[in-house]
Design a protein around this motif. Sequence first.
Motif, PDB file in Angstrom:
ATOM      1  N   LYS A   1       0.850  -1.190   0.000  1.00  0.00           N
ATOM      2  CA  LYS A   1       0.000   0.000   0.000  1.00  0.00           C
ATOM      3  C   LYS A   1       0.883   1.236   0.000  1.00  0.00           C
ATOM      4  O   LYS A   1       1.979   1.222   0.554  1.00  0.00           O
ATOM      5  CB  LYS A   1      -0.901   0.015   1.230  1.00  0.00           C
ATOM      6  CG  LYS A   1      -1.915  -1.110   1.232  1.00  0.00           C
ATOM      7  CD  LYS A   1      -2.801  -1.040   2.450  1.00  0.00           C
ATOM      8  CE  LYS A   1      -3.802  -2.182   2.446  1.00  0.00           C
ATOM      9  NZ  LYS A   1      -4.641  -2.151   3.642  1.00  0.00           N
ATOM     10  N   ALA A   2       0.371   2.282  -0.603  1.00  0.00           N
ATOM     11  CA  ALA A   2       1.092   3.548  -0.628  1.00  0.00           C
ATOM     12  C   ALA A   2       1.135   4.113   0.786  1.00  0.00           C
ATOM     13  O   ALA A   2       0.177   3.963   1.558  1.00  0.00           O
ATOM     14  CB  ALA A   2       0.408   4.527  -1.560  1.00  0.00           C
ATOM     15  N   PRO A   3       2.256   4.752   1.147  1.00  0.00           N
ATOM     16  CA  PRO A   3       2.338   5.308   2.506  1.00  0.00           C
ATOM     17  C   PRO A   3       1.303   6.422   2.706  1.00  0.00           C
ATOM     18  O   PRO A   3       0.961   7.145   1.772  1.00  0.00           O
ATOM     19  CB  PRO A   3       3.760   5.865   2.579  1.00  0.00           C
ATOM     20  CG  PRO A   3       4.205   6.027   1.160  1.00  0.00           C
ATOM     21  CD  PRO A   3       3.452   4.991   0.371  1.00  0.00           C
TER      22      PRO A   3
END
Length: 126
Positions: free
Chosen positions: A114-116
């Motif tokens: 997942k994107a931060p």
Amino acid sequence: MPIIKSAKKRVKTARKATARNAKTKKGLRSALKAFTSKVTSSSHKKAQSSLDKAVKKGVMSKNKASRRKSQLAKAAKAAGVKHTAGAKKAAPAKKVAAKKPVAKKAAPKKVVKKAPAKKPVAKKKK
């Protein structure tokens, strides 16, 4: 004698290359002399092989070797020697042991990163 370290190394590598080239040239000359003294199919093969090695090692240019090989072929043909360049001896058949069936491994599961999370932007003070 050079003083700089890199120049000393170049002298050392040049000596090695000179020795290697001399060995290749000596083999080439001996193969060509063997061919001219006795024109046979095997001496023709060895002479062509030594020319190819000289090109591979950078001792002789590709075109010069090609010209020499052409001259060798012409001399061999005049002497009545038949040389088939592509013919090789058939290798004896090897016995192959029966292979065990290979068990298929399960494909690894894909991990999705997942994107931060974005950090909140601080507001400027007036």
